[in-house]
Write a protein that holds these residues in place. Structure first.
Motif, PDB file in Angstrom:
ATOM      1  N   GLU A  49      -5.707 -14.306   2.496  1.00  0.00           N
ATOM      2  CA  GLU A  49      -7.384 -14.715   2.851  1.00  0.00           C
ATOM      3  C   GLU A  49      -7.226 -15.914   3.648  1.00  0.00           C
ATOM      4  N   TRP A  50      -7.886 -15.727   4.789  1.00  0.00           N
ATOM      5  CA  TRP A  50      -7.980 -16.886   5.807  1.00  0.00           C
ATOM      6  C   TRP A  50      -9.385 -17.640   5.192  1.00  0.00           C
ATOM      7  N   THR A  51      -9.307 -18.995   5.889  1.00  0.00           N
ATOM      8  CA  THR A  51     -10.213 -20.005   5.375  1.00  0.00           C
ATOM      9  C   THR A  51     -11.232 -20.130   6.455  1.00  0.00           C
ATOM     10  N   ASP A  52     -11.928 -21.264   6.859  1.00  0.00           N
ATOM     11  CA  ASP A  52     -13.062 -21.847   7.555  1.00  0.00           C
ATOM     12  C   ASP A  52     -12.111 -21.932   9.001  1.00  0.00           C
ATOM     13  N   ASP A  53     -10.800 -22.058   9.146  1.00  0.00           N
ATOM     14  CA  ASP A  53     -10.515 -22.132  10.344  1.00  0.00           C
ATOM     15  C   ASP A  53     -10.532 -20.805  11.175  1.00  0.00           C
ATOM     16  N   THR A  54      -9.972 -19.701  10.736  1.00  0.00           N
ATOM     17  CA  THR A  54     -10.110 -18.281  11.388  1.00  0.00           C
ATOM     18  C   THR A  54     -11.788 -17.768  11.161  1.00  0.00           C
ATOM     19  N   ALA A  55     -12.140 -18.246   9.947  1.00  0.00           N
ATOM     20  CA  ALA A  55     -13.861 -17.660  10.080  1.00  0.00           C
ATOM     21  C   ALA A  55     -14.573 -18.409  11.364  1.00  0.00           C
ATOM     22  N   MET A  56     -14.552 -19.394  11.622  1.00  0.00           N
ATOM     23  CA  MET A  56     -15.167 -20.304  12.711  1.00  0.00           C
ATOM     24  C   MET A  56     -14.439 -19.441  14.083  1.00  0.00           C
ATOM     25  N   ALA A  57     -13.355 -18.965  14.084  1.00  0.00           N
ATOM     26  CA  ALA A  57     -12.809 -18.489  15.453  1.00  0.00           C
ATOM     27  C   ALA A  57     -13.041 -16.971  15.602  1.00  0.00           C
ATOM     28  N   VAL A  58     -13.682 -16.352  14.539  1.00  0.00           N
ATOM     29  CA  VAL A  58     -14.215 -15.035  14.798  1.00  0.00           C
ATOM     30  C   VAL A  58     -15.123 -14.889  15.811  1.00  0.00           C
ATOM     31  N   PRO A  59     -16.336 -15.519  15.514  1.00  0.00           N
ATOM     32  CA  PRO A  59     -17.271 -15.296  16.693  1.00  0.00           C
ATOM     33  C   PRO A  59     -17.148 -15.647  17.971  1.00  0.00           C
ATOM     34  N   LEU A  60     -16.074 -16.570  18.134  1.00  0.00           N
ATOM     35  CA  LEU A  60     -15.565 -16.729  19.489  1.00  0.00           C
ATOM     36  C   LEU A  60     -14.794 -15.762  20.054  1.00  0.00           C
ATOM     37  N   LEU A  61     -13.822 -15.224  19.144  1.00  0.00           N
ATOM     38  CA  LEU A  61     -13.070 -13.887  19.549  1.00  0.00           C
ATOM     39  C   LEU A  61     -13.996 -12.646  19.912  1.00  0.00           C
ATOM     40  N   SER A 285      -0.308  -7.612   6.464  1.00  0.00           N
ATOM     41  CA  SER A 285      -0.781  -6.295   5.684  1.00  0.00           C
ATOM     42  C   SER A 285      -1.873  -6.971   4.568  1.00  0.00           C
ATOM     43  N   ARG A 286      -1.596  -8.296   4.263  1.00  0.00           N
ATOM     44  CA  ARG A 286      -2.663  -8.919   3.346  1.00  0.00           C
ATOM     45  C   ARG A 286      -3.662  -9.635   3.751  1.00  0.00           C
ATOM     46  N   LEU A 287      -3.631  -9.883   5.212  1.00  0.00           N
ATOM     47  CA  LEU A 287      -4.606 -10.859   6.067  1.00  0.00           C
ATOM     48  C   LEU A 287      -6.001 -10.069   5.574  1.00  0.00           C
ATOM     49  N   HIS A 288      -6.841 -10.963   5.312  1.00  0.00           N
ATOM     50  CA  HIS A 288      -8.344 -10.517   5.316  1.00  0.00           C
ATOM     51  C   HIS A 288      -9.228 -11.834   4.985  1.00  0.00           C
ATOM     52  N   GLY A 289     -10.651 -11.660   5.501  1.00  0.00           N
ATOM     53  CA  GLY A 289     -11.422 -12.836   5.450  1.00  0.00           C
ATOM     54  C   GLY A 289     -12.756 -12.720   6.159  1.00  0.00           C
ATOM     55  N   TRP A 290     -13.614 -13.742   6.268  1.00  0.00           N
ATOM     56  CA  TRP A 290     -14.882 -13.577   6.677  1.00  0.00           C
ATOM     57  C   TRP A 290     -14.835 -12.877   8.148  1.00  0.00           C
ATOM     58  N   PRO A 291     -15.722 -11.880   8.626  1.00  0.00           N
ATOM     59  CA  PRO A 291     -16.589 -11.518   7.665  1.00  0.00           C
ATOM     60  C   PRO A 291     -16.365 -10.173   7.236  1.00  0.00           C
ATOM     61  N   GLY A 292     -15.470 -10.066   6.618  1.00  0.00           N
ATOM     62  CA  GLY A 292     -14.778  -8.680   6.133  1.00  0.00           C
ATOM     63  C   GLY A 292     -13.818  -7.894   6.845  1.00  0.00           C
ATOM     64  N   LEU A 293     -13.070  -8.790   7.663  1.00  0.00           N
ATOM     65  CA  LEU A 293     -12.012  -8.250   8.781  1.00  0.00           C
ATOM     66  C   LEU A 293     -10.616  -8.454   8.168  1.00  0.00           C
ATOM     67  N   ARG A 294      -9.756  -7.410   8.682  1.00  0.00           N
ATOM     68  CA  ARG A 294      -8.382  -7.542   8.359  1.00  0.00           C
ATOM     69  C   ARG A 294      -7.562  -7.633   9.702  1.00  0.00           C
ATOM     70  N   ASP A 295      -6.278  -7.358   9.371  1.00  0.00           N
ATOM     71  CA  ASP A 295      -5.462  -7.555  10.626  1.00  0.00           C
ATOM     72  C   ASP A 295      -5.635  -6.832  11.864  1.00  0.00           C
ATOM     73  N   ALA A 296      -5.949  -5.339  11.627  1.00  0.00           N
ATOM     74  CA  ALA A 296      -6.164  -4.394  12.533  1.00  0.00           C
ATOM     75  C   ALA A 296      -7.209  -4.936  13.333  1.00  0.00           C
TER      76      ALA A 296
END
Length: 311
Positions: A49-61, A285-296
């Motif tokens: 599970e990723w933390t705030d680091d990747t969660a804040m990157a997702v909207p930018l992505l 294969s185990r990556l996941h985190g806000w907002p309900g995303l995974r590696d793919a």
């Protein structure tokens, strides 16, 4: 090149998740294995599970995938709104970022910048590592061949940083790292110095010396890695000494203290240089985190962003 573009966010998420369980802990001895889902895990993160680091990157992505170049207030307003939504329920939000987001009346660039400046004036500093940890996706919007792309990226990286971090150090670090990521996606080479020319001469000389220092020390030697300067130094130290991407991320986690962020920062650049496929399938294969995303989903968004930028 698309694999390297995906590597920016997948590398970040892998480093983030790898370091999540070790956050706030001391540096790790080289003999201690670094394990996904290992460590004291005081925040209760699930393995992968990723933390705030990747969660804040997702909207930018997402913004980059939509073709935005972070040069308009409307695009930035959407990013800010997603950050505010995330922060309402997130279990881990940095102290500085939480304070800024709580002080924003409306999800506008003007309100965010004003809140960031107020915090800087009140506290006398705002150089945490929270804008550097999310800067990777910004680079994906600027992969085109136009000669003005590096300058446009430098301006965008600083603009996005200043939504929450007003201090020059934070903006400079985002410029350096974003330009290094762009270079790595395009060439496969990790070089933290390619962006120094985008800084004012005096500050560029300072950062050149800081990178020199990073190459002569270990990540754990940078004890204040919550500060953006030492976070970047620790990440570059890990990359510079590493034999492969896994080694780089493990070295970053061994730095101790803000382990998830240092490893997330390092993961952006090693992923950009080596590609998502260079990272262990058992991690991905185990990556996941806000907002309900995974590696793919991360890969698809990164490839879409890169495809738009490359035309």
């Amino acid at each position: 090149m698309l694999d390297r573009a995906a590597g920016v966010i997948v590398g970040q998420a892998c480093g983030d998740a790898l370091g999540a369980g070790y956050e706030f802990g001391p540096p790790l001895d080289d003999a201690v294995p670094v394990v996904l889902g290992g460590g004291p895990n005081t925040m209760g993160w699930a393995p992968g599970e990723w933390t705030d680091d990747t969660a804040m990157a997702v909207p930018l992505l997402r913004a980059a995938a939509a073709g935005w170049r972070f040069d308009g207030s409307a695009a930035l307003a959407e990013v800010i709104e997603q950050w505010r939504v995330w922060a309402r329920t997130a279990r881990d939000v940095g102290i500085q970022i939480r304070a800024v987001l709580a002080d924003i009346p409306q999800s506008t660039e003007a309100d965010a910048r004003a809140a960031a400046e107020r915090l800087h004036v009140e506290r006398g500093r705002s150089g945490g590592n929270g804008s550097l940890m999310r800067t990777g996706p910004v680079a994906l919007a600027f992969l085109g061949a136009d000669p003005g792309e590096p300058s446009a990226l430098a301006a965008a990286a600083r603009r996005v940083s200043e939504l929450t971090h007003w201090e020059h150090d934070a903006g400079d670090a985002c410029v350096i790292w974003s330009l290094a990521i762009r270079h790595a996606v395009l060439t496969g080479e990790a070089d933290a110095r390619v962006g120094l020319g985008a800084l004012p001469a005096e500050r560029a000389a300072r950062w050149a010396a800081l990178l020199d220092e990073a190459e002569t020390r270990r990540p754990r030697d940078f004890e204040q890695n919550g500060w953006v300067v030492e976070a970047l130094q620790a990440a570059w130290s890990a990359i510079h000494a590493a034999s492969d991407p896994v080694d780089a991320l493990e070295r970053a986690v061994r730095s101790g203290r803000d382990t998830d962020t240092v490893a997330a920062i390092a993961g952006q650049l090693v992923g950009a240089a080596h590609g998502a496929t260079a990272l262990p399938p058992e991690w991905r294969s185990r990556l996941h985190g806000w907002p309900g995303l995974r590696d793919a989903e991360l890969v698809a968004l990164a490839e879409q962003a890169a495809g738009r930028a490359l035309g």
